[in-house]
Design a protein around this motif. Structure first.
Motif, PDB file in Angstrom:
ATOM      1  N   TRP A   5       0.873  -1.261   0.161  1.00 24.59           N
ATOM      2  CA  TRP A   5       0.406   0.186   0.133  1.00 24.59           C
ATOM      3  C   TRP A   5       0.419   0.941   0.697  1.00 24.59           C
ATOM      4  O   TRP A   5       2.107   0.841   0.494  1.00 24.59           O
TER       5      TRP A   5
ATOM      6  N   GLY B 274       0.203   5.765   0.615  1.00 20.31           N
ATOM      7  CA  GLY B 274      -0.785   5.934   1.668  1.00 20.31           C
ATOM      8  C   GLY B 274      -0.651   7.734   1.947  1.00 20.31           C
ATOM      9  O   GLY B 274       1.168   7.613   2.282  1.00 20.31           O
TER      10      GLY B 274
ATOM     11  N   GLU C 179       0.282  10.087   5.759  1.00 19.76           N
ATOM     12  CA  GLU C 179       0.036  10.173   7.328  1.00 19.76           C
ATOM     13  C   GLU C 179       0.733  11.143   7.422  1.00 19.76           C
ATOM     14  O   GLU C 179       2.178  11.676   6.914  1.00 19.76           O
TER      15      GLU C 179
ATOM     16  N   ILE D 273       1.082  -5.259   4.295  1.00 22.43           N
ATOM     17  CA  ILE D 273       0.657  -5.306   5.190  1.00 22.43           C
ATOM     18  C   ILE D 273      -0.308  -6.874   4.834  1.00 22.43           C
ATOM     19  O   ILE D 273      -0.332  -7.651   3.914  1.00 22.43           O
TER      20      ILE D 273
ATOM     21  N   ASN E  50      -7.829  -1.063   4.091  1.00 27.09           N
ATOM     22  CA  ASN E  50      -8.536  -0.007   3.924  1.00 27.09           C
ATOM     23  C   ASN E  50      -8.731   0.481   5.433  1.00 27.09           C
ATOM     24  O   ASN E  50      -8.571   1.338   5.981  1.00 27.09           O
TER      25      ASN E  50
ATOM     26  N   ARG F 154      -8.128  -1.220   8.391  1.00 27.94           N
ATOM     27  CA  ARG F 154      -6.778  -0.927   9.647  1.00 27.94           C
ATOM     28  C   ARG F 154      -5.943  -0.166   8.985  1.00 27.94           C
ATOM     29  O   ARG F 154      -5.111   0.565  10.067  1.00 27.94           O
ATOM     30  N   LEU F 155      -5.508   0.672   7.689  1.00 33.43           N
ATOM     31  CA  LEU F 155      -4.595   1.389   8.006  1.00 33.43           C
ATOM     32  C   LEU F 155      -5.934   2.669   8.420  1.00 33.43           C
ATOM     33  O   LEU F 155      -4.820   3.832   8.641  1.00 33.43           O
TER      34      LEU F 155
ATOM     35  N   ARG G  84      -4.829   3.436  11.680  1.00 32.88           N
ATOM     36  CA  ARG G  84      -3.516   4.468  12.021  1.00 32.88           C
ATOM     37  C   ARG G  84      -3.321   5.290  11.387  1.00 32.88           C
ATOM     38  O   ARG G  84      -2.666   5.701  11.348  1.00 32.88           O
TER      39      ARG G  84
ATOM     40  N   ILE H 160      -4.495   6.537   8.533  1.00 36.56           N
ATOM     41  CA  ILE H 160      -3.019   7.007   7.045  1.00 36.56           C
ATOM     42  C   ILE H 160      -4.428   6.825   6.224  1.00 36.56           C
ATOM     43  O   ILE H 160      -5.553   5.491   6.447  1.00 36.56           O
TER      44      ILE H 160
ATOM     45  N   PRO I 181      -4.975   5.487   2.460  1.00 37.64           N
ATOM     46  CA  PRO I 181      -4.084   4.627   1.736  1.00 37.64           C
ATOM     47  C   PRO I 181      -5.046   5.710   0.032  1.00 37.64           C
ATOM     48  O   PRO I 181      -5.905   6.377  -0.218  1.00 37.64           O
TER      49      PRO I 181
END
Length: 260
Positions: free
Chosen positions: A9, A11, A13, A22, A31, A33-34, A37, A39, A41
């Motif tokens: 991925w 993205g 941040e 991942i 998407n 889980r990001l 965090r 982030i 993506p």
């Protein structure tokens, strides 16, 4: 047990472009889980990585044994999961440990964390949940380890018991095809020279032999198409209760269905 894939991925941040890898079950999970965090993506693609066919029971046993050993040495559950997440020898176990570690660090219970990985059965999850409530997680993992050992041993015994009948069946089919294709035609010319009236069964064998010799391409295509249809429809068949009930009464078909 659903197959785990590796995704690459890219993205944003903190106004900075970043990238990484991942393990996840789907793009939607990546998407989600990001997003957890912080982030955003903008590019997610699946990375094709060769991996041996997953053995669900063996993966569950390996995870249970390692987690049980770490807890016996009085290592906190989050640190134990982090140690397992850093072990990249098994992609499935790595995903389980990493996902469980993230959930536990967020304040979730281990049972609910493992359930979200979709790699464990309901009985396994229920036992972990009861163990957490009674503060007996170590003993529960030991019991689960013994139970999984027994299941794997039983599975291997069934596999050995079915291997010989399967071998005999394959050899019998090969010999039968060889007789129909190469031997029966030799008798056909002899029968025609004698001009005798042949029984219905003999005529049926001669007709079958002719079809096998002259239309073997179509037969091969039919077999291939049947196998492809089976593979494509297997997810539906797994949810079809009448079919599962039928397999319960046909052990040989059940073994082939579960392993192929």
């Amino acid at each position: 047990m659903k197959a785990i894939q590796q995704y690459v991925w890219q993205g944003i941040e903190n106004n900075t472009i970043t990238e990484g890898k991942i393990l996840a079950l789907s793009r939607q999970e990546v998407n989600r889980r990001l997003a957890e965090r912080q982030i955003t993506p903008f590019k997610v693609r699946r990375r094709w990585v060769w991996q041996p066919k997953a053995q669900p029971l063996q993966t569950m046993l390996t995870f249970t044994k390692k987690l049980s050993t770490l807890l016996q040495h009085h290592i906190p559950i989050d640190q134990a999961l982090q140690i397992l997440a850093n072990d990249h020898s098994n992609i499935t176990m790595n995903y389980i440990a990493q996902r469980a570690y993230d959930e536990v660090r967020a304040g979730k219970k281990l049972a609910s964390s493992l359930e979200k990985t979709r790699q464990f059965g309901s009985s396994y999850i229920d036992m972990i949940a009861c163990a957490e409530q009674t503060n007996q997680l170590g003993s529960a993992l030991t019991h689960l380890k013994q139970h999984l050992h027994h299941q794997i041993a039983l599975k291997q015994q069934i596999k050995k018991a079915l291997s010989y009948p399967l071998f005999v069946l394959v050899i019998s089919m090969v010999i039968t095809l060889a007789l129909l294709i190469f031997v029966i035609p030799q008798f056909e010319s002899t029968f025609k020279q004698n001009g005798a009236e042949l029984p219905a069964l003999t005529n049926a064998l001669l007709t079958l032999s002719q079809h096998l010799r002259h239309h073997w391409q179509l037969i091969g295509i039919l077999i291939t198409a049947t196998y492809c249809c089976y593979r494509l429809s297997k997810p539906y068949l797994q949810r079809h209760i009448p079919f599962a009930t039928l397999l319960a009464y046909l052990p040989f078909l059940r073994y082939y269905y579960n392993h192929y």
